[in-house]
Design an enzyme around this catalytic site. Structure first.
Site, short mmCIF file in Angstrom:
data_model
loop_
_atom_site.label_atom_id
_atom_site.label_comp_id
_atom_site.label_asym_id
_atom_site.label_seq_id
_atom_site.Cartn_x
_atom_site.Cartn_y
_atom_site.Cartn_z
N ARG A 52 0.69 -1.19 0.05
CA ARG A 52 -0.14 0.04 -0.18
C ARG A 52 1.03 1.26 0.04
NH1 ARG A 52 -4.08 -1.59 4.91
NH2 ARG A 52 -4.64 -3.54 4.24
N ASP A 54 0.47 5.65 0.92
CA ASP A 54 -0.20 6.45 1.49
C ASP A 54 -0.71 7.43 0.43
OD1 ASP A 54 0.03 5.48 3.94
OD2 ASP A 54 2.11 6.43 4.23
N TYR A 112 12.05 3.28 -0.38
CA TYR A 112 11.33 4.42 -0.59
C TYR A 112 12.36 5.53 -0.65
CZ TYR A 112 6.36 3.14 0.91
OH TYR A 112 5.18 2.74 0.87
N ARG A 200 7.12 8.13 6.71
CA ARG A 200 6.84 9.48 6.97
C ARG A 200 7.20 9.97 8.37
NH1 ARG A 200 1.36 11.44 3.71
NH2 ARG A 200 2.02 11.04 1.55
#
Length: 216
Positions: A52, A54, A112, A200
């Site tokens: 997934r 965000d 990421y 994050r």
């Protein structure tokens, strides 16, 4: 007999509510791809992503798969799927995969990249792709502090409250900060998986540590 197809996808996630299909008619990457495949094959197709993302997250190469109900033809499948997608979602590759392949379960590493525009003035051309921080950042401090998060450990404190999973052990293989241009900084984190909003939250924590460390 169906054939399993792997997709390598890139997208600008600025206007999307992440990857995962939502109960209500919310704009998501998965929903858009499934809608495109439904038009092509005239039936509902489920797409499975490697993970997934965000709201507002972009992808350079996210892996997904689906089971194609028809025998493969000689047409360019990636191009055919692309013809049904909006311009901010691109199928880079589409090819047949073995039946045991699964975009999420077969993944070994995930990466990421978090970019920061580090300048006293914001850049309008970077507003959807970078975090603007006005004060100068100490990259050496950030890299030093990041080493405490490399390895296998419980990252529960970095997940969003209310996450419905119990297994929160993850392994981070690499976490580093690099100055990639005069005013742009890049943080790369690579691991075997990430919790919801874990990246994050890690970035926010490290930036707060750096701010307090430098100011003190």
């Amino acid at each position: 007999m169906s054939q399993r197809v792997r997709l390598d996808i890139s997208y600008d996630g600025s206007r999307y509510f992440g990857w995962q299909r939502q109960p209500k008619e919310t704009l998501t990457i998965q929903a858009e791809i499934e809608k495109a495949l439904g038009k092509l094959f005239d039936k509902a197709i489920s797409v499975h992503g490697s993970g997934r993302t965000d709201r507002g997250v972009h992808a350079e190469k996210q892996v997904a798969h689906f089971d194609m109900p028809n025998e493969p033809s000689t047409r360019d499948l990636a191009y055919t799927i692309q013809s049904q997608l909006p311009s901010d979602i691109v199928v880079k590759k589409a090819y047949l995969a073995p039946p045991e392949f699964h975009a999420r379960h077969s993944a070994i590493r995930k990466k990421y990249i978090y970019r920061i525009w580090n300048h006293e003035r914001p850049n309008p051309f970077h507003r959807n792709f970078t975090l603007w921080i006005r004060r100068p950042l100490d990259i050496s401090y950030l890299n030093s502090a990041s080493q405490a998060l490399v390895g296998e450990m419980d990252f529960k404190s970095f997940q969003t409250a209310g996450t419905d999973i119990t297994h929160t052990i993850r392994e981070v293989f690499e976490l580093k900060w690099t100055q990639i241009s005069e005013h742009e900084i890049e943080m790369i984190i690579e691991g075997n998986g990430f919790l919801k909003q874990m990246v994050r939250n890690i970035v926010g924590t490290l930036l707060e540590m750096e701010y307090k460390g430098v100011s003190e």
